[in-house]
Design a protein around this motif. Structure first.
Motif, short mmCIF file in Angstrom:
data_model
loop_
_atom_site.label_atom_id
_atom_site.label_comp_id
_atom_site.label_asym_id
_atom_site.label_seq_id
_atom_site.Cartn_x
_atom_site.Cartn_y
_atom_site.Cartn_z
N LEU A 129 0.82 -1.21 0.00
CA LEU A 129 0.00 0.00 0.00
C LEU A 129 0.86 1.26 0.00
O LEU A 129 0.65 2.16 -0.82
N PHE A 130 1.83 1.34 0.91
CA PHE A 130 2.66 2.55 1.01
C PHE A 130 3.52 2.72 -0.25
O PHE A 130 3.71 3.84 -0.74
N THR A 131 4.01 1.60 -0.77
CA THR A 131 4.80 1.67 -2.01
C THR A 131 3.93 2.14 -3.16
O THR A 131 4.34 2.96 -3.99
N GLY A 132 2.68 1.63 -3.22
CA GLY A 132 1.76 2.02 -4.28
C GLY A 132 1.46 3.50 -4.28
O GLY A 132 1.40 4.14 -5.34
N VAL A 133 1.27 4.08 -3.09
CA VAL A 133 0.99 5.52 -2.99
C VAL A 133 2.18 6.32 -3.51
O VAL A 133 2.03 7.28 -4.29
N ALA A 134 3.40 5.94 -3.09
CA ALA A 134 4.60 6.66 -3.52
C ALA A 134 4.79 6.58 -5.04
O ALA A 134 5.07 7.58 -5.71
N LEU A 135 4.63 5.38 -5.60
CA LEU A 135 4.85 5.20 -7.03
C LEU A 135 3.76 5.88 -7.85
O LEU A 135 4.01 6.37 -8.95
N MET A 136 2.54 5.92 -7.32
CA MET A 136 1.46 6.63 -8.01
C MET A 136 1.80 8.11 -8.16
O MET A 136 1.61 8.70 -9.23
N LEU A 137 2.31 8.71 -7.11
CA LEU A 137 2.69 10.12 -7.17
C LEU A 137 3.81 10.36 -8.18
O LEU A 137 3.79 11.35 -8.92
N VAL A 138 4.78 9.45 -8.23
CA VAL A 138 5.87 9.58 -9.19
C VAL A 138 5.35 9.49 -10.63
O VAL A 138 5.75 10.26 -11.51
N LYS A 139 4.42 8.56 -10.87
CA LYS A 139 3.89 8.39 -12.23
C LYS A 139 3.06 9.60 -12.67
O LYS A 139 3.13 10.02 -13.83
N ALA A 196 -2.85 5.85 -14.15
CA ALA A 196 -4.23 5.51 -13.77
C ALA A 196 -4.30 4.13 -13.13
O ALA A 196 -5.07 3.92 -12.19
N GLU A 197 -3.49 3.21 -13.63
CA GLU A 197 -3.51 1.87 -13.04
C GLU A 197 -2.97 1.89 -11.62
O GLU A 197 -3.35 1.07 -10.78
N SER A 198 -2.08 2.85 -11.33
CA SER A 198 -1.53 2.94 -9.97
C SER A 198 -2.61 3.29 -8.96
O SER A 198 -2.52 2.91 -7.79
N ILE A 199 -3.61 4.06 -9.38
CA ILE A 199 -4.73 4.36 -8.48
C ILE A 199 -5.41 3.05 -8.08
O ILE A 199 -5.78 2.84 -6.92
N VAL A 200 -5.54 2.16 -9.07
CA VAL A 200 -6.14 0.85 -8.80
C VAL A 200 -5.29 0.09 -7.78
O VAL A 200 -5.81 -0.56 -6.87
N ASN A 201 -3.96 0.15 -7.94
CA ASN A 201 -3.07 -0.55 -7.00
C ASN A 201 -3.32 -0.10 -5.57
O ASN A 201 -3.38 -0.92 -4.64
N VAL A 202 -3.47 1.19 -5.38
CA VAL A 202 -3.64 1.74 -4.04
C VAL A 202 -4.99 1.31 -3.46
O VAL A 202 -5.07 0.84 -2.31
N VAL A 203 -6.05 1.46 -4.26
CA VAL A 203 -7.39 1.08 -3.77
C VAL A 203 -7.46 -0.42 -3.48
O VAL A 203 -7.99 -0.86 -2.46
N SER A 241 -4.97 -2.49 -2.75
CA SER A 241 -4.18 -2.84 -1.57
C SER A 241 -4.92 -2.47 -0.29
O SER A 241 -4.82 -3.18 0.72
N SER A 242 -5.66 -1.36 -0.33
CA SER A 242 -6.45 -0.96 0.85
C SER A 242 -7.51 -2.01 1.16
O SER A 242 -7.70 -2.40 2.32
N PHE A 243 -8.21 -2.47 0.12
CA PHE A 243 -9.23 -3.49 0.34
C PHE A 243 -8.59 -4.81 0.74
O PHE A 243 -9.15 -5.55 1.57
N ALA A 244 -7.41 -5.12 0.17
CA ALA A 244 -6.72 -6.36 0.51
C ALA A 244 -6.34 -6.38 1.99
O ALA A 244 -6.40 -7.42 2.65
#
Length: 326
Positions: free
Chosen positions: A12-22, A39-46, A48-51
């Motif tokens: 989750l934390f990695t996904g948020v950081a990489l989303m901002l970079v992208k 846009a796919e990185s937003i999916v990663n974050v959401v 991971s939150s549900f996971a």
């Protein structure tokens, strides 16, 4: 905090950081293909939150309303993640189609590519780690999250190659083509995850798990386990529920029958290395079983032992004793 929760928080934390970079890469380049990746990185974050929530829920003990536990939520987690990926792919394809009608300028390509490359390396490394840990921990959610991150990394590498080609050839349409290709790939990945989750929720036969059970039984097989059939396996998160019929000598006392079934369950639990709940129906042997029964000094044998029947993922699920196939 459990190992599963720590792994999901890492994702989750990695996904948020990489989303901002992208998104930073998108804003400095205005590339549709890079937007697709972001846009796919937003999916990663959401996802991971549900996971994280599904890991918490699946660890809850059985209760009156959930006698089989809460493990099925992992399949629902995969369904949500796959659905979000599918939606993201659809949005990317729509934006790619719009770019064909109203193309825009692309700037600072190399700066954007270096940013995307850094996210691809991190995503692939963490994805591989999560995938391995998911397999080791028997967690479908963590394994699926790792695969998703690796899909993201692979698509980023394709994006980098395509945009570099565009810079060299000065063909602006390559950006739109890449966006459409990535969108299609993401759609397909989402479909496969949806398919896996639905098969789990519908208790579709899992060939790999069945083969694992067959392998354990083959290694621990005892002579008075004459016949195993009508085997059904359901997966609830990290737990298995196995139903089967076990044929044993009909002259055994009730106490002996109980001991044989307990031994059968213990061997399967130890061999699989994961919590397994069994419901074993004891069948008495029949004269037709004698030719493949290897019980020594049997007092009621009517026929010599002449045939060894191999237990396989094909014959164990059938609802019939094996003599019917001989």
């Amino acid at each position: 905090m459990s190992r599963e929760k720590r792994l999901i928080l890492l994702s989750l934390f990695t996904g948020v950081a990489l989303m901002l970079v992208k998104f930073m890469a998108y804003f400095i380049t205005e590339s549709n293909a890079i937007f697709s990746d972001a846009a796919e990185s937003i999916v990663n974050v959401v996802a991971s939150s549900f996971a994280f929530y599904s890991i918490y829920l699946s660890a809850q003990p059985k209760d009156e309303n959930h006698p089989y536990g809460h493990g099925k939520v992992e399949f629902f987690s995969i369904f949500v993640e796959g659905g979000l990926i599918f939606i993201a792919g659809s949005i990317i394809l729509v934006k790619a189609f719009y770019a064909l009608i109203a193309p825009g300028p692309i700037t600072n390509i190399m700066e954007g590519l270096w940013l995307i490359l850094s996210t691809a390396v991190v995503n692939f490394g963490i994805g591989e780690y999560l995938k391995r840990r998911g397999v080791a921990l028997r967690s479908l959610t963590i394994e699926a999250d790792g695969k998703h991150l690796q899909i993201d990394a692979i698509s980023s590498i394709g994006l980098i190659a395509g945009l570099y080609l565009m810079k060299v050839t000065q063909m602006a349409w390559i950006d739109t083509a890449l966006s459409a290709g990535l969108g299609s790939y993401i759609l397909w990945s989402g479909y496969k995850m949806l398919r896996k989750s639905i098969s789990g929720l519908m208790d579709e036969s899992d060939v790999a798990v069945m083969q694992e059970v067959v392998d354990v039984l083959g290694k621990t097989r005892k002579e008075d386990w004459i016949d195993v059939h009508n085997m059904r396996i359901q997966r609830y998160g990290r737990e298995l529920h196995v139903d089967c019929h076990l044929t044993i000598p009909k002259y055994y006392t009730l106490t002996k029958v109980h001991d044989v079934i307990s031994d059968f369950e213990e061997n399967l639990n130890n061999g699989l290395g994961m919590p397994t709940e069994l419901f074993v129906h004891a069948d008495p042997c029949m004269p037709q079983c004698c030719h493949y029964c290897n019980v020594k000094d049997c007092p009621i044998r009517s026929e010599e032992y002449t045939k060894h029947i191999e237990w396989t993922s094909v014959n164990l699920p059938k609802n019939m004793k094996h003599f019917r196939e001989c």
